[in-house]
Design a protein around this motif. Structure first.
Motif, PDB file in Angstrom:
ATOM      1  N   LEU A  74     -29.321 -83.975  77.257  1.00  0.00           N
ATOM      2  CA  LEU A  74     -30.068 -84.906  78.115  1.00  0.00           C
ATOM      3  C   LEU A  74     -30.093 -86.311  77.516  1.00  0.00           C
ATOM      4  O   LEU A  74     -29.951 -87.307  78.236  1.00  0.00           O
ATOM      5  CB  LEU A  74     -31.490 -84.388  78.347  1.00  0.00           C
ATOM      6  CG  LEU A  74     -31.584 -83.132  79.214  1.00  0.00           C
ATOM      7  CD1 LEU A  74     -33.032 -82.663  79.342  1.00  0.00           C
ATOM      8  CD2 LEU A  74     -30.996 -83.360  80.611  1.00  0.00           C
ATOM      9  N   MET A  75     -30.261 -86.381  76.197  1.00  0.00           N
ATOM     10  CA  MET A  75     -30.277 -87.708  75.576  1.00  0.00           C
ATOM     11  C   MET A  75     -28.893 -88.356  75.670  1.00  0.00           C
ATOM     12  O   MET A  75     -28.784 -89.564  75.893  1.00  0.00           O
ATOM     13  CB  MET A  75     -30.742 -87.607  74.117  1.00  0.00           C
ATOM     14  CG  MET A  75     -30.866 -88.934  73.432  1.00  0.00           C
ATOM     15  SD  MET A  75     -31.883 -90.126  74.357  1.00  0.00           S
ATOM     16  CE  MET A  75     -33.388 -90.109  73.425  1.00  0.00           C
ATOM     17  N   ALA A  76     -27.845 -87.552  75.549  1.00  0.00           N
ATOM     18  CA  ALA A  76     -26.486 -88.088  75.695  1.00  0.00           C
ATOM     19  C   ALA A  76     -26.335 -88.697  77.091  1.00  0.00           C
ATOM     20  O   ALA A  76     -25.823 -89.807  77.246  1.00  0.00           O
ATOM     21  CB  ALA A  76     -25.455 -86.988  75.471  1.00  0.00           C
ATOM     22  N   GLU A  77     -26.825 -87.987  78.084  1.00  0.00           N
ATOM     23  CA  GLU A  77     -26.756 -88.496  79.462  1.00  0.00           C
ATOM     24  C   GLU A  77     -27.524 -89.818  79.569  1.00  0.00           C
ATOM     25  O   GLU A  77     -27.026 -90.788  80.140  1.00  0.00           O
ATOM     26  CB  GLU A  77     -27.345 -87.444  80.423  1.00  0.00           C
ATOM     27  CG  GLU A  77     -27.378 -87.851  81.872  1.00  0.00           C
ATOM     28  CD  GLU A  77     -25.991 -88.011  82.496  1.00  0.00           C
ATOM     29  OE1 GLU A  77     -25.069 -87.306  82.048  1.00  0.00           O
ATOM     30  OE2 GLU A  77     -25.850 -88.852  83.405  1.00  0.00           O
ATOM     31  N   ALA A  78     -28.721 -89.853  78.976  1.00  0.00           N
ATOM     32  CA  ALA A  78     -29.540 -91.070  79.049  1.00  0.00           C
ATOM     33  C   ALA A  78     -28.849 -92.240  78.355  1.00  0.00           C
ATOM     34  O   ALA A  78     -29.044 -93.398  78.731  1.00  0.00           O
ATOM     35  CB  ALA A  78     -30.909 -90.812  78.423  1.00  0.00           C
ATOM     36  N   LEU A  79     -28.035 -91.943  77.338  1.00  0.00           N
ATOM     37  CA  LEU A  79     -27.341 -93.015  76.599  1.00  0.00           C
ATOM     38  C   LEU A  79     -25.961 -93.321  77.190  1.00  0.00           C
ATOM     39  O   LEU A  79     -25.188 -94.079  76.614  1.00  0.00           O
ATOM     40  CB  LEU A  79     -27.198 -92.617  75.117  1.00  0.00           C
ATOM     41  CG  LEU A  79     -28.505 -92.530  74.325  1.00  0.00           C
ATOM     42  CD1 LEU A  79     -28.266 -91.918  72.949  1.00  0.00           C
ATOM     43  CD2 LEU A  79     -29.148 -93.903  74.176  1.00  0.00           C
ATOM     44  N   GLY A  80     -25.654 -92.681  78.317  1.00  0.00           N
ATOM     45  CA  GLY A  80     -24.385 -92.969  78.992  1.00  0.00           C
ATOM     46  C   GLY A  80     -23.194 -92.220  78.417  1.00  0.00           C
ATOM     47  O   GLY A  80     -22.045 -92.556  78.716  1.00  0.00           O
ATOM     48  N   LEU A  81     -23.463 -91.206  77.590  1.00  0.00           N
ATOM     49  CA  LEU A  81     -22.366 -90.434  77.007  1.00  0.00           C
ATOM     50  C   LEU A  81     -22.064 -89.194  77.836  1.00  0.00           C
ATOM     51  O   LEU A  81     -22.970 -88.617  78.442  1.00  0.00           O
ATOM     52  CB  LEU A  81     -22.744 -89.937  75.610  1.00  0.00           C
ATOM     53  CG  LEU A  81     -22.709 -90.904  74.442  1.00  0.00           C
ATOM     54  CD1 LEU A  81     -23.094 -90.159  73.185  1.00  0.00           C
ATOM     55  CD2 LEU A  81     -21.324 -91.524  74.287  1.00  0.00           C
ATOM     56  N   GLY A  82     -20.813 -88.758  77.809  1.00  0.00           N
ATOM     57  CA  GLY A  82     -20.460 -87.475  78.389  1.00  0.00           C
ATOM     58  C   GLY A  82     -20.639 -86.395  77.325  1.00  0.00           C
ATOM     59  O   GLY A  82     -20.512 -86.663  76.127  1.00  0.00           O
ATOM     60  N   SER A  83     -20.935 -85.184  77.775  1.00  0.00           N
ATOM     61  CA  SER A  83     -21.110 -84.082  76.822  1.00  0.00           C
ATOM     62  C   SER A  83     -20.652 -82.780  77.469  1.00  0.00           C
ATOM     63  O   SER A  83     -20.620 -82.667  78.694  1.00  0.00           O
ATOM     64  CB  SER A  83     -22.594 -83.955  76.435  1.00  0.00           C
ATOM     65  OG  SER A  83     -23.343 -83.541  77.562  1.00  0.00           O
ATOM     66  N   CYS A  84     -20.296 -81.825  76.627  1.00  0.00           N
ATOM     67  CA  CYS A  84     -19.945 -80.498  77.151  1.00  0.00           C
ATOM     68  C   CYS A  84     -20.151 -79.453  76.064  1.00  0.00           C
ATOM     69  O   CYS A  84     -19.696 -79.634  74.922  1.00  0.00           O
ATOM     70  CB  CYS A  84     -18.476 -80.486  77.606  1.00  0.00           C
ATOM     71  SG  CYS A  84     -18.015 -78.961  78.477  1.00  0.00           S
ATOM     72  N   LEU A  85     -20.851 -78.401  76.418  1.00  0.00           N
ATOM     73  CA  LEU A  85     -20.991 -77.278  75.475  1.00  0.00           C
ATOM     74  C   LEU A  85     -19.640 -76.585  75.359  1.00  0.00           C
ATOM     75  O   LEU A  85     -18.964 -76.376  76.378  1.00  0.00           O
ATOM     76  CB  LEU A  85     -22.026 -76.272  75.992  1.00  0.00           C
ATOM     77  CG  LEU A  85     -23.475 -76.728  75.931  1.00  0.00           C
ATOM     78  CD1 LEU A  85     -24.337 -75.853  76.832  1.00  0.00           C
ATOM     79  CD2 LEU A  85     -24.007 -76.691  74.511  1.00  0.00           C
ATOM     80  N   ILE A  86     -19.264 -76.199  74.130  1.00  0.00           N
ATOM     81  CA  ILE A  86     -17.973 -75.543  73.939  1.00  0.00           C
ATOM     82  C   ILE A  86     -18.215 -74.143  73.372  1.00  0.00           C
ATOM     83  O   ILE A  86     -18.201 -73.921  72.153  1.00  0.00           O
ATOM     84  CB  ILE A  86     -17.048 -76.378  73.004  1.00  0.00           C
ATOM     85  CG1 ILE A  86     -16.961 -77.844  73.486  1.00  0.00           C
ATOM     86  CG2 ILE A  86     -15.661 -75.748  72.929  1.00  0.00           C
ATOM     87  CD1 ILE A  86     -16.320 -78.034  74.872  1.00  0.00           C
ATOM     88  N   GLY A  87     -18.451 -73.211  74.281  1.00  0.00           N
ATOM     89  CA  GLY A  87     -18.799 -71.845  73.873  1.00  0.00           C
ATOM     90  C   GLY A  87     -17.670 -71.124  73.151  1.00  0.00           C
ATOM     91  O   GLY A  87     -17.927 -70.216  72.355  1.00  0.00           O
ATOM     92  N   TYR A  88     -16.436 -71.524  73.424  1.00  0.00           N
ATOM     93  CA  TYR A  88     -15.308 -70.858  72.756  1.00  0.00           C
ATOM     94  C   TYR A  88     -15.406 -70.995  71.230  1.00  0.00           C
ATOM     95  O   TYR A  88     -15.047 -70.074  70.494  1.00  0.00           O
ATOM     96  CB  TYR A  88     -13.977 -71.456  73.228  1.00  0.00           C
ATOM     97  CG  TYR A  88     -13.491 -70.869  74.535  1.00  0.00           C
ATOM     98  CD1 TYR A  88     -12.919 -69.596  74.577  1.00  0.00           C
ATOM     99  CD2 TYR A  88     -13.608 -71.577  75.719  1.00  0.00           C
ATOM    100  CE1 TYR A  88     -12.472 -69.052  75.777  1.00  0.00           C
ATOM    101  CE2 TYR A  88     -13.169 -71.043  76.922  1.00  0.00           C
ATOM    102  CZ  TYR A  88     -12.602 -69.776  76.952  1.00  0.00           C
ATOM    103  OH  TYR A  88     -12.173 -69.243  78.130  1.00  0.00           O
TER     104      TYR A  88
END
Ligand SMILES: Cc1cc2nc3c(=O)[nH]c(=O)nc-3n(C[C@H](O)[C@H](O)[C@H](O)COP(=O)(O)O)c2cc1C
Length: 302
Positions: free
Chosen positions: A235-249
């Protein structure tokens, strides 16, 4: 004096009792003058006594004070800060999408530190805060983690491609390899081929940075703690304009292959619970996509 306990300045304490009533460990009491004193040592160090005191009579030297973000200038230092409106919070949650297209631009180290600052505001079981964050600030480090992960999946795919081995394991009641074969084998094979032949990064999606969230297995709820902290990062990444993705692999690989923990400098005490790819997004989502229809069940009988 026990450095792990709060201290109360009797000169300042007004005896309002706010700290006594909020202490979850019940280690505060009133002296004969009605002023607060510490009379136990099983403190979970939540700092609620400090936070609730109207006259700042309580000190909690064992806690760091919350810091401002390094990456965002705060114009007005008036505290407490304006809370997000419910609508604003919901919009932030809705706008966060998994980003699978990144620009090459590196992410400022200050921003990555801010994400960890946001992470540790999460609740944790018995306030154990047994999490550990490993920041991978450069693309080369992300690629290295990707390569060790790819090695794990190469070995796994070699095993899974053997019908004899899958059948043998099934005979012993172990269906895991067959399930992997049916659900992931082809996707992983394709991703490995694309990585080997064209350097296409289907694992981290080309992200220039990542944060690994691990937690001490001895904590009361390490998985929950790590995942709540991870959601804060997203959520903080989103607020700071960053993209994010969990990498479960990578998480799955780390669970089965100690070389990932070794690469990350984590000893056996720690288990990896999430790996988050981060970077400037190369795509802008114009609207949230919604979710599958779901009606919460209501319990109306007890
Ligand atoms: C535990 C977990 C593991 C995930 N692992 C991966 C992954 O390895 N690679 C990937 O591209 N996305 C991964 N995702 C992202 C999901 O695919 C994504 O959250 C889901 O499709 C919903 O999309 P949204 O995040 O954009 O709302 C993972 C998500 C979760 C919660």
């Amino acid at each position: 004096m026990n450095q792990n306990l709060p201290t109360i300045d009797p000169e300042i304490c007004t005896g309002c009792g706010a700290c006594l009533s909020i202490c979850p460990d019940r280690i505060l009491a009133a002296d004969t003058l009605g002023k607060a004193l510490v009379n136990g040592d099983s403190c979970m160090q939540c700092g609620h006594c400090y936070a609730v005191c109207p006259v700042e009579a309580v000190s909690v030297p064992f806690l760091d004070q919350p810091e401002d973000l390094g990456s965002v200038k705060i114009e007005s230092k008036g505290r407490p800060a304006e809370p997000l409106s419910p609508f604003g919070l919901l919009e932030l949650m809705r706008q966060r999408r998994s980003c699978r297209l990144y620009l090459e631009e590196t992410v400022d180290r200050v921003v990555l530190d801010d994400l960890v600052r946001a992470a540790v505001t999460a609740p944790s079981g018995t306030n154990s805060q047994g999490w550990k964050f490993i920041i991978l600030p450069a693309r080369e480090q992300v690629i290295k983690l990707g390569e060790v992960t790819a090695d794990f999946y190469r070995r796994l795919n070699r095993k899974a491609s053997s019908l004899a081995l899958r059948s043998l394991l099934r005979l012993t009641g172990n269906n895991a390899l067959q399930t992997y074969y049916e659900n992931y084998f082809e996707t992983v094979k394709k991703a490995l081929d694309e990585w080997d032949s064209a350097g296409k990064d289907r694992l981290f999606h080309g992200a220039p940075a990542a944060i690994v969230v691990a937690a001490d297995r001895a904590s009361s709820c390490p998985g929950e703690d790590a995942l709540l902290a991870s959601q804060n990062i997203l959520l903080m990444a989103e607020a700071l304009g960053l993209g994010s993705c969990l990498i479960g692999y990578v998480v799955e690989a780390a669970r089965r292959d100690a070389s990932i923990n070794r690469l990350l400098g984590l000893d056996k005490r720690y288990r990896v619970y999430s790996v988050i790819a981060l970077g400037q997004p190369a795509v802008k989502f114009m609207r949230p996509a919604g979710r599958k229809p779901l009606k919460p069940e209501i319990v109306n009988t007890v």
